[in-house]
Design a protein around this motif. Structure first.
Motif, PDB file in Angstrom:
ATOM      1  N   ALA A   1      31.059  36.201   8.696  1.00  0.00           N
ATOM      2  CA  ALA A   1      29.741  36.802   8.903  1.00  0.00           C
ATOM      3  C   ALA A   1      29.651  38.214   8.335  1.00  0.00           C
ATOM      4  O   ALA A   1      28.609  38.856   8.450  1.00  0.00           O
ATOM      5  N   GLY A   2      30.726  38.683   7.724  1.00  0.00           N
ATOM      6  CA  GLY A   2      30.722  40.002   7.104  1.00  0.00           C
ATOM      7  C   GLY A   2      30.990  41.152   8.057  1.00  0.00           C
ATOM      8  O   GLY A   2      30.749  42.315   7.713  1.00  0.00           O
ATOM      9  N   ARG A   3      31.481  40.852   9.247  1.00  0.00           N
ATOM     10  CA  ARG A   3      31.743  41.905  10.226  1.00  0.00           C
ATOM     11  C   ARG A   3      33.156  42.448  10.073  1.00  0.00           C
ATOM     12  O   ARG A   3      34.047  41.753   9.596  1.00  0.00           O
ATOM     13  N   ARG A   4      33.344  43.692  10.505  1.00  0.00           N
ATOM     14  CA  ARG A   4      34.673  44.279  10.524  1.00  0.00           C
ATOM     15  C   ARG A   4      35.470  43.671  11.665  1.00  0.00           C
ATOM     16  O   ARG A   4      34.920  43.374  12.738  1.00  0.00           O
ATOM     17  N   VAL A   5      36.760  43.505  11.464  1.00  0.00           N
ATOM     18  CA  VAL A   5      37.650  42.971  12.490  1.00  0.00           C
ATOM     19  C   VAL A   5      38.747  43.993  12.749  1.00  0.00           C
ATOM     20  O   VAL A   5      39.455  44.411  11.828  1.00  0.00           O
ATOM     21  N   VAL A   6      38.885  44.400  14.013  1.00  0.00           N
ATOM     22  CA  VAL A   6      39.872  45.394  14.408  1.00  0.00           C
ATOM     23  C   VAL A   6      40.713  44.816  15.541  1.00  0.00           C
ATOM     24  O   VAL A   6      40.170  44.266  16.507  1.00  0.00           O
ATOM     25  N   VAL A   7      42.023  44.926  15.420  1.00  0.00           N
ATOM     26  CA  VAL A   7      42.917  44.538  16.505  1.00  0.00           C
ATOM     27  C   VAL A   7      43.311  45.809  17.253  1.00  0.00           C
ATOM     28  O   VAL A   7      43.809  46.766  16.654  1.00  0.00           O
ATOM     29  N   ALA A   8      43.057  45.819  18.563  1.00  0.00           N
ATOM     30  CA  ALA A   8      43.405  46.954  19.422  1.00  0.00           C
ATOM     31  C   ALA A   8      44.402  46.449  20.456  1.00  0.00           C
ATOM     32  O   ALA A   8      44.064  45.597  21.284  1.00  0.00           O
ATOM     33  N   THR A   9      45.620  46.968  20.409  1.00  0.00           N
ATOM     34  CA  THR A   9      46.698  46.367  21.182  1.00  0.00           C
ATOM     35  C   THR A   9      47.702  47.398  21.664  1.00  0.00           C
ATOM     36  O   THR A   9      47.930  48.419  21.016  1.00  0.00           O
ATOM     37  N   GLY A  10      48.326  47.088  22.784  1.00  0.00           N
ATOM     38  CA  GLY A  10      49.429  47.902  23.264  1.00  0.00           C
ATOM     39  C   GLY A  10      50.732  47.600  22.555  1.00  0.00           C
ATOM     40  O   GLY A  10      51.729  48.297  22.758  1.00  0.00           O
TER      41      GLY A  10
ATOM     42  N   ALA B   1      34.097  43.479  15.443  1.00  0.00           N
ATOM     43  CA  ALA B   1      34.692  42.726  16.543  1.00  0.00           C
ATOM     44  C   ALA B   1      36.097  43.257  16.803  1.00  0.00           C
ATOM     45  O   ALA B   1      36.908  43.362  15.875  1.00  0.00           O
ATOM     46  N   PHE B   2      36.352  43.597  18.056  1.00  0.00           N
ATOM     47  CA  PHE B   2      37.663  44.087  18.479  1.00  0.00           C
ATOM     48  C   PHE B   2      38.398  42.984  19.230  1.00  0.00           C
ATOM     49  O   PHE B   2      37.827  42.335  20.112  1.00  0.00           O
ATOM     50  N   PHE B   3      39.659  42.793  18.879  1.00  0.00           N
ATOM     51  CA  PHE B   3      40.482  41.777  19.521  1.00  0.00           C
ATOM     52  C   PHE B   3      41.739  42.406  20.098  1.00  0.00           C
ATOM     53  O   PHE B   3      42.458  43.128  19.398  1.00  0.00           O
ATOM     54  N   ASP B   4      41.992  42.126  21.371  1.00  0.00           N
ATOM     55  CA  ASP B   4      43.313  42.382  21.934  1.00  0.00           C
ATOM     56  C   ASP B   4      44.285  41.406  21.276  1.00  0.00           C
ATOM     57  O   ASP B   4      43.868  40.402  20.678  1.00  0.00           O
ATOM     58  N   PHE B   5      45.579  41.665  21.395  1.00  0.00           N
ATOM     59  CA  PHE B   5      46.563  40.793  20.751  1.00  0.00           C
ATOM     60  C   PHE B   5      47.325  39.951  21.767  1.00  0.00           C
ATOM     61  O   PHE B   5      47.122  38.742  21.860  1.00  0.00           O
ATOM     62  N   ASP B   6      48.183  40.580  22.579  1.00  0.00           N
ATOM     63  CA  ASP B   6      48.997  39.839  23.543  1.00  0.00           C
ATOM     64  C   ASP B   6      48.110  39.183  24.598  1.00  0.00           C
ATOM     65  O   ASP B   6      47.310  39.844  25.261  1.00  0.00           O
ATOM     66  N   GLY B   7      48.244  37.881  24.759  1.00  0.00           N
ATOM     67  CA  GLY B   7      47.452  37.172  25.748  1.00  0.00           C
ATOM     68  C   GLY B   7      46.021  36.912  25.333  1.00  0.00           C
ATOM     69  O   GLY B   7      45.229  36.402  26.131  1.00  0.00           O
ATOM     70  N   THR B   8      45.685  37.259  24.088  1.00  0.00           N
ATOM     71  CA  THR B   8      44.334  37.008  23.574  1.00  0.00           C
ATOM     72  C   THR B   8      44.419  36.274  22.244  1.00  0.00           C
ATOM     73  O   THR B   8      44.036  35.116  22.146  1.00  0.00           O
ATOM     74  N   LEU B   9      44.933  36.939  21.230  1.00  0.00           N
ATOM     75  CA  LEU B   9      45.146  36.271  19.940  1.00  0.00           C
ATOM     76  C   LEU B   9      46.409  35.423  19.935  1.00  0.00           C
ATOM     77  O   LEU B   9      46.507  34.449  19.182  1.00  0.00           O
ATOM     78  N   ILE B  10      47.389  35.813  20.755  1.00  0.00           N
ATOM     79  CA  ILE B  10      48.617  35.011  20.850  1.00  0.00           C
ATOM     80  C   ILE B  10      48.910  34.720  22.313  1.00  0.00           C
ATOM     81  O   ILE B  10      48.385  35.370  23.219  1.00  0.00           O
ATOM     82  N   GLU B  11      49.776  33.753  22.530  1.00  0.00           N
ATOM     83  CA  GLU B  11      50.240  33.455  23.875  1.00  0.00           C
ATOM     84  C   GLU B  11      51.401  34.382  24.219  1.00  0.00           C
ATOM     85  O   GLU B  11      52.287  34.613  23.412  1.00  0.00           O
ATOM     86  N   GLY B  12      51.375  34.921  25.421  1.00  0.00           N
ATOM     87  CA  GLY B  12      52.491  35.722  25.888  1.00  0.00           C
ATOM     88  C   GLY B  12      52.467  37.155  25.398  1.00  0.00           C
ATOM     89  O   GLY B  12      51.463  37.649  24.882  1.00  0.00           O
ATOM     90  N   ASP B  13      53.611  37.822  25.572  1.00  0.00           N
ATOM     91  CA  ASP B  13      53.782  39.244  25.281  1.00  0.00           C
ATOM     92  C   ASP B  13      54.714  39.400  24.088  1.00  0.00           C
ATOM     93  O   ASP B  13      55.851  38.926  24.109  1.00  0.00           O
ATOM     94  N   SER B  14      54.249  40.071  23.063  1.00  0.00           N
ATOM     95  CA  SER B  14      55.030  40.181  21.830  1.00  0.00           C
ATOM     96  C   SER B  14      56.202  41.152  21.926  1.00  0.00           C
ATOM     97  O   SER B  14      57.174  41.024  21.185  1.00  0.00           O
TER      98      SER B  14
END
Length: 216
Positions: free
Chosen positions: A120-129, A20-33
């Protein structure tokens, strides 16, 4: 490590349960880091003024074909980083990252989704600018397996204010996710979470893409 050999001929590939790939800004957190991080480094008021100035300068540079990035947003980002972080001691920047980690406003539904994938045993990757300089501090303890982020150059213990990788957004992010999948797969299934429209190229690569909208 060499892949296991299939005794019936050819190379036997191992399929992981999923990733599972997650964006960071505006997805995992509110706003722009990034502005928040710069605010921790030079002060919030100065960071706000610097961002406004970078927007004016970035638009001017971009219209004249002298932008530092491949698009307008990338040009503004490059100008902002150069003018605020050039010459900052690495130790001071890392201390600012630790302060920022205590102020981040997490988006609870996405954090829970990330934890569900982990269970669930899946890999977790954060892909972010966001910058690779401060992201490890923000993700500490979140169970993230890998990070794809925008690299910031460090020389002689100080930030140069220049990027040392591509800006990990839009098409660049998609290219890096595709390369990560090729290097670490195959996977049984893939998920992606990001915002519109910046993460659509990444989401298009994955089996299940979710556009995240944070209500304010």
């Amino acid at each position: 490590m060499d892949p296991p050999i299939n005794r019936t001929g050819g190379t036997r590939t191992m399929r992981h349960p999923g990733v599972a790939f997650f964006d960071f800004d505006g997805t995992l957190i509110e706003g722009d880091s990034l502005p928040a991080f710069v605010g921790e480094v030079i002060g919030r008021h100065r960071a706000h003024l610097a961002l406004a100035d970078a927007i004016r300068s970035g638009v001017h540079r971009h219209l004249r074909g002298r932008g530092r990035g491949i698009d307008l947003r990338g040009t503004i980002k490059a100008v902002f980083i150069r003018r605020t972080l050039q010459g900052v001691a690495l130790a001071d920047a890392l201390a600012a990252a630790e302060r920022l980690a205590r102020r981040v406003r997490w988006h609870a539904p996405m954090v829970e989704a990330m934890l569900e994938h982990r269970r669930a045993g899946r890999r977790v990757v954060v892909a972010t600018g966001a910058l690779d300089l401060y992201m490890p501090a923000l993700l500490r303890g979140k169970g993230v397996d890998d990070l794809l982020a925008t690299g910031l150059e460090v020389r002689d213990g100080h930030l140069t204010g220049r990027l040392c990788t591509g800006n990990c957004v839009r098409q660049d992010k998609a290219h890096r996710v595709r390369a990560w999948l090729a290097a670490n797969g195959p996977f049984g299934e893939s998920w992606g979470y990001g915002n519109h429209p910046c993460d659509l190229p990444m989401l298009a690569l994955l089996d299940r893409g979710t556009v995240v909208r944070i209500r304010r």
